[in-house]
Design an enzyme around this catalytic site. Structure first.
Site, PDB file in Angstrom:
ATOM      1  N   GLU A   6     -13.943   5.197   0.575  1.00  0.00           N
ATOM      2  CA  GLU A   6     -14.402   3.822   0.843  1.00  0.00           C
ATOM      3  C   GLU A   6     -15.929   3.685   0.932  1.00  0.00           C
ATOM      4  O   GLU A   6     -16.454   3.067   1.850  1.00  0.00           O
ATOM      5  CB  GLU A   6     -13.751   3.290   2.125  1.00  0.00           C
ATOM      6  CG  GLU A   6     -12.236   3.256   2.026  1.00  0.00           C
ATOM      7  CD  GLU A   6     -11.552   2.851   3.329  1.00  0.00           C
ATOM      8  OE1 GLU A   6     -12.229   2.374   4.241  1.00  0.00           O
ATOM      9  OE2 GLU A   6     -10.313   3.026   3.415  1.00  0.00           O
ATOM     10  N   ASN A  54     -11.796   7.991  -3.166  1.00  0.00           N
ATOM     11  CA  ASN A  54     -10.632   7.186  -2.758  1.00  0.00           C
ATOM     12  C   ASN A  54     -11.091   5.846  -2.186  1.00  0.00           C
ATOM     13  O   ASN A  54     -12.034   5.800  -1.391  1.00  0.00           O
ATOM     14  CB  ASN A  54      -9.869   7.978  -1.675  1.00  0.00           C
ATOM     15  CG  ASN A  54      -8.541   7.353  -1.298  1.00  0.00           C
ATOM     16  OD1 ASN A  54      -7.719   7.085  -2.159  1.00  0.00           O
ATOM     17  ND2 ASN A  54      -8.326   7.131  -0.008  1.00  0.00           N
ATOM     18  N   HIS A  63      -2.964  -0.861  -0.455  1.00  0.00           N
ATOM     19  CA  HIS A  63      -2.328  -1.525   0.683  1.00  0.00           C
ATOM     20  C   HIS A  63      -2.138  -2.978   0.256  1.00  0.00           C
ATOM     21  O   HIS A  63      -3.104  -3.731   0.157  1.00  0.00           O
ATOM     22  CB  HIS A  63      -3.219  -1.442   1.921  1.00  0.00           C
ATOM     23  CG  HIS A  63      -3.432  -0.036   2.390  1.00  0.00           C
ATOM     24  ND1 HIS A  63      -2.434   0.699   2.988  1.00  0.00           N
ATOM     25  CD2 HIS A  63      -4.505   0.786   2.332  1.00  0.00           C
ATOM     26  CE1 HIS A  63      -2.889   1.908   3.284  1.00  0.00           C
ATOM     27  NE2 HIS A  63      -4.152   1.984   2.886  1.00  0.00           N
ATOM     28  N   GLU A  73      -2.169   5.455  -1.029  1.00  0.00           N
ATOM     29  CA  GLU A  73      -1.834   4.978   0.324  1.00  0.00           C
ATOM     30  C   GLU A  73      -0.952   3.732   0.251  1.00  0.00           C
ATOM     31  O   GLU A  73      -1.110   2.806   1.045  1.00  0.00           O
ATOM     32  CB  GLU A  73      -3.104   4.641   1.114  1.00  0.00           C
ATOM     33  CG  GLU A  73      -4.104   5.768   1.212  1.00  0.00           C
ATOM     34  CD  GLU A  73      -5.308   5.427   2.080  1.00  0.00           C
ATOM     35  OE1 GLU A  73      -5.259   4.436   2.822  1.00  0.00           O
ATOM     36  OE2 GLU A  73      -6.306   6.173   2.003  1.00  0.00           O
ATOM     37  N   ASP A  95       1.430   0.660   0.509  1.00  0.00           N
ATOM     38  CA  ASP A  95       2.435  -0.050   1.294  1.00  0.00           C
ATOM     39  C   ASP A  95       2.367  -1.517   0.886  1.00  0.00           C
ATOM     40  O   ASP A  95       1.379  -1.962   0.292  1.00  0.00           O
ATOM     41  CB  ASP A  95       2.271   0.120   2.817  1.00  0.00           C
ATOM     42  CG  ASP A  95       0.849   0.025   3.330  1.00  0.00           C
ATOM     43  OD1 ASP A  95       0.044  -0.703   2.712  1.00  0.00           O
ATOM     44  OD2 ASP A  95       0.538   0.658   4.347  1.00  0.00           O
TER      45      ASP A  95
HETATM   46  O1  G3I Z   1      -6.643   9.682  18.328  1.00  0.00           O
HETATM   47  C1  G3I Z   1      -6.618   8.599  19.266  1.00  0.00           C
HETATM   48  C2  G3I Z   1      -5.912   9.028  20.467  1.00  0.00           C
HETATM   49  O2  G3I Z   1      -6.631  10.048  21.110  1.00  0.00           O
HETATM   50  C3  G3I Z   1      -5.745   7.818  21.378  1.00  0.00           C
HETATM   51  O3  G3I Z   1      -4.976   8.171  22.501  1.00  0.00           O
HETATM   52  C4  G3I Z   1      -5.061   6.665  20.647  1.00  0.00           C
HETATM   53  C5  G3I Z   1      -4.955   5.412  21.504  1.00  0.00           C
HETATM   54  O4  G3I Z   1      -4.933   4.260  20.703  1.00  0.00           O
HETATM   55  O5  G3I Z   1      -5.800   6.357  19.526  1.00  0.00           O
HETATM   56  C6  G3I Z   1      -5.899   7.442  18.632  1.00  0.00           C
HETATM   57  O6  G3I Z   1      -6.604   7.078  17.522  1.00  0.00           O
HETATM   58  C7  G3I Z   1      -5.967   6.225  16.612  1.00  0.00           C
HETATM   59  C8  G3I Z   1      -5.795   6.962  15.293  1.00  0.00           C
HETATM   60  O7  G3I Z   1      -5.311   6.094  14.305  1.00  0.00           O
HETATM   61  C9  G3I Z   1      -4.869   8.154  15.410  1.00  0.00           C
HETATM   62  O8  G3I Z   1      -3.610   7.722  15.803  1.00  0.00           O
HETATM   63  C10 G3I Z   1      -6.849   5.007  16.406  1.00  0.00           C
HETATM   64  O9  G3I Z   1      -6.860   4.243  17.600  1.00  0.00           O
HETATM   65  C11 G3I Z   1      -6.357   4.161  15.265  1.00  0.00           C
HETATM   66  O10 G3I Z   1      -7.302   3.141  14.990  1.00  0.00           O
HETATM   67  C12 G3I Z   1      -6.212   5.040  14.047  1.00  0.00           C
HETATM   68  O11 G3I Z   1      -5.755   4.215  12.983  1.00  0.00           O
HETATM   69  C13 G3I Z   1      -5.771   4.818  11.720  1.00  0.00           C
HETATM   70  C14 G3I Z   1      -6.805   4.148  10.831  1.00  0.00           C
HETATM   71  O12 G3I Z   1      -6.747   4.725   9.533  1.00  0.00           O
HETATM   72  C15 G3I Z   1      -8.204   4.297  11.384  1.00  0.00           C
HETATM   73  O13 G3I Z   1      -9.119   3.646  10.583  1.00  0.00           O
HETATM   74  C16 G3I Z   1      -4.399   4.625  11.109  1.00  0.00           C
HETATM   75  O14 G3I Z   1      -3.438   5.349  11.887  1.00  0.00           O
HETATM   76  C17 G3I Z   1      -4.387   5.116   9.670  1.00  0.00           C
HETATM   77  O15 G3I Z   1      -3.183   4.746   9.067  1.00  0.00           O
HETATM   78  C18 G3I Z   1      -5.537   4.477   8.910  1.00  0.00           C
HETATM   79  O16 G3I Z   1      -5.535   5.033   7.618  1.00  0.00           O
HETATM   80  C19 G3I Z   1      -6.500   4.487   6.712  1.00  0.00           C
HETATM   81  C20 G3I Z   1      -6.885   5.575   5.743  1.00  0.00           C
HETATM   82  O17 G3I Z   1      -7.310   6.704   6.425  1.00  0.00           O
HETATM   83  C21 G3I Z   1      -7.948   5.083   4.774  1.00  0.00           C
HETATM   84  N1  G3I Z   1      -7.527   3.888   4.091  1.00  0.00           N
HETATM   85  C22 G3I Z   1      -7.071   2.816   4.958  1.00  0.00           C
HETATM   86  C23 G3I Z   1      -5.971   3.297   5.888  1.00  0.00           C
HETATM   87  C24 G3I Z   1      -5.454   2.172   6.735  1.00  0.00           C
HETATM   88  O18 G3I Z   1      -6.453   1.669   7.572  1.00  0.00           O
END
Ligand code: G3I
Length: 553
Positions: free
Chosen positions: A153, A196, A232, A261, A263
């Protein structure tokens, strides 16, 4: 990334198919047979805690990627400290089950640790941290990761220009992209190195920006091998001609692509029809990747609606994946399965039949939409469509403009056409054995000929045997109407009525209010939605008009 890896995985798949005789045809079996990497992003919490989650992964997919476990903040917890617990567990699971692995992601502006973003490092120190991160992570899994999303990105959504606000761009400058690919290549000589992004798959400023970036890298000899299309999407989504042409321009500069990715989110609550629409999008993605020679993989961002990033980010949306929250396959799963199983075990030896119901419909003075019925693929074949257009009647496709090929959809919207001009269209179906006979259709654009304006109208007054409609017709063109006919349609026995003729009442742009009596019994207050207005302007003259303020051409 694709075929050699899939061949190596085939043995493991055979063993798994035998080990799960109750499952008739998991996606994995037919994907592997077709040389397709079919992958899924893994959420480590259910991976560790719900046996059905990892059982489904192992049964259905031949490629895994971590949804979060390989990201910078997850792995690189302090400047000199790494935590590989989750990443190692995922790699071990994939290897034990004969699955390929994508690494996601090395350089991104999100999910960076506070020690890095809050640190007071010089540019050289940030470069050293980036190098250490990539050498350590990629080096640890050298030979085990088929493809790395090296940079994620980096192109701005709105402008299509390189994103300047990210941590890496701010602290290193634009060279961070080149550096990241070079470090990754040093750490693993064989992995395919990807750029990506989202909205990289179709046409427009963003995908052009991505193309320009990766073409520049290729031209400079930077070791990039592929472009990931995140995809997405929002329901309804279909693969379009733009996706094919974009895949082909990337192939033209030597790059492979993967859908990384995918969905397709639905506004909740979803209904059966929406799930069927969603299935078309997922089926399309697999058909597309099988059809484009440089497409290596289709990866969905999760597989069960029980675990998806969508509801937490897009309020009111969900049900975006191919298994429901109870791990039951959805129509999307079945659509992918049908595409993967088509032609299983044989070669395509029969050219397709001609398309039926080829229909051209003028949408405006510059647009004609052409639709046709899908052709049933002959045994072992998958069918795409080729589309030509000309202003010459009965033209031969070989001597005309090719508008699109490799289409998997059954419609094509033609724009930028001349007003009041008749266009002729040829469509034929193609499979591995050859082309179908051609099918032809024609239609004029509006302007100089009129057309149907799909606006609502209401019966304002009625009496036994008659009614009155009030319509406001605006001449928005530059020429006077030289006589005109108004028609409208309503449901039931009286399907189309041709009803009221007028002579010219305007000279150039103007407004006429028409109150039309008509001899039929229609209740006052009834509303219908189809008014036709034919303006007999000179052929080719843009005789624009609007009804009740809604532009018709
Ligand atoms: O790791 C912390 C954890 O320590 C904490 O307890 C918890 C409480 O909310 O949060 C955890 O972090 C979260 C992380 O996912 C791991 O679960 C973040 O809050 C959450 O924002 C994060 O979201 C991820 C997101 O990327 C972050 O930008 C999504 O799961 C994940 O699906 C998403 O994936 C991205 C790709 O990498 C890139 N392309 C877009 C895609 C969707 O946004």
């Amino acid at each position: 990334m694709g075929k050699a890896i899939v061949r190596n995985l085939a043995l493991a798949v055979c063993a798994l198919a035998i080990a799960h005789p109750a499952v008739a045809a998991p996606l994995r079996t037919s994907a592997t047979a077709k040389g397709l990497l079919l992958g899924v992003a893994v959420d480590m919490t259910p991976f560790r805690n719900e046996p059905i989650y990892s059982e489904t992964l192992r049964r259905e997919y031949n490629l895994l990627v971590a949804e979060n476990a390989f990201k910078f903040d997850a792995l690189h917890t302090a400047r000199n400290t790494y935590n590989f617990t989750d990443a190692d567990a995922l790699v071990a699971f994939a290897q034990a089950n004969g699955m390929a692995i994508r690494g996601h992601t090395l350089v991104w502006h999100n999910q960076l640790p506070g020690w890095l973003t809050g640190g007071t490092f010089t540019r050289d120190e940030v470069i050293a941290i980036l190098r250490d991160h990539i050498m350590t992570v990629v080096g640890r899994y050298r030979g085990k990761i088929a493809a790395w999303d090296v940079v994620n990105e980096a192109i701005d959504d709105a402008t299509g220009q390189p994103r300047t606000s990210s941590f890496w761009a701010q602290r290193i400058g634009p060279d961070y992209i080149t550096m990241a690919f070079q470090f990754a290549r040093q750490a693993d000589p064989a992995a395919i190195l990807y750029y990506n992004d989202f909205e990289a798959e179709g046409s427009g400023a963003k995908s052009d920006g991505v193309f320009n970036l990766v073409r520049g890298l290729v031209n400079q000899g930077v070791p990039i091998g592929g472009v990931g299309w995140q995809m997405h999407k929002i329901n309804p989504f279909r693969i379009s001609a733009a996706n094919h042409s974009n895949a082909q321009r990337l192939a033209g500069i030597g790059l492979e692509i993967s859908i990384t990715e995918m969905d397709i989110r639905i506004q909740l609550p979803s209904d059966a029809q929406e799930l069927q629409q969603q299935a078309l999008g997922y089926g399309d993605a697999v058909t597309f990747c099988l059809a484009e020679p440089n497409c290596a993989a289709v990866v969905t961002w999760g597989f069960t609606d029980k675990f998806s990033w969508v509801p937490g980010v897009f309020n009111g949306f969900g049900d975006a994946l191919v298994f429901d929250a109870s791990y039951q396959p959805k129509p999307a799963y079945t659509a992918m399965q049908s595409v993967l199983e088509a032609g299983q075990g044989g070669t395509c030896t029969t050219a397709p039949a001609a398309v039926a119901n080829l229909t051209a419909t003028a949408i405006s003075s510059s647009q004609i939409n052409v639709t046709w019925n899908a052709v049933t693929p002959p045994p072992n074949c998958s069918v795409t469509y080729t589309f030509h257009r000309s202003t010459t009647a009965n033209f031969m496709p070989s001597a005309s403009t090719l508008i699109a090929s490799g289409l998997t959809t059954t419609s094509n919207l033609n724009g930028n056409l001349a007003a009041g001009t008749t266009y002729h269209f040829v469509v034929f179906a193609v499979d591995a054995a050859g082309s179908s006979p051609i099918a032809r259709t024609s239609a004029p654009t509006r302007g100089g000929g009129g057309g149907t304006c799909h606006v609502g109208y209401t019966i304002v007054n009625s009496w036994p045997g008659g009614f009155q409609v009030a319509l406001s017709i605006q001449n928005t063109g530059t020429a006077a109407f030289n006589g005109w006919t108004l028609t409208w349609s309503f449901p039931g026995a009286q399907t189309i009525a041709s009803l009221w003729n007028g002579t010219a009442t305007q000279n150039g742009p103007g407004v006429t209010v028409v109150n039309m009596p008509y001899n039929a019994s229609i209740a006052a207050g009834a509303s219908y939605n189809d008014v036709g207005f034919t303006a007999n302007g000179p052929a080719g003259t843009p005789t624009g008009f609007a009804i009740n303020g809604v532009p018709c051409n």
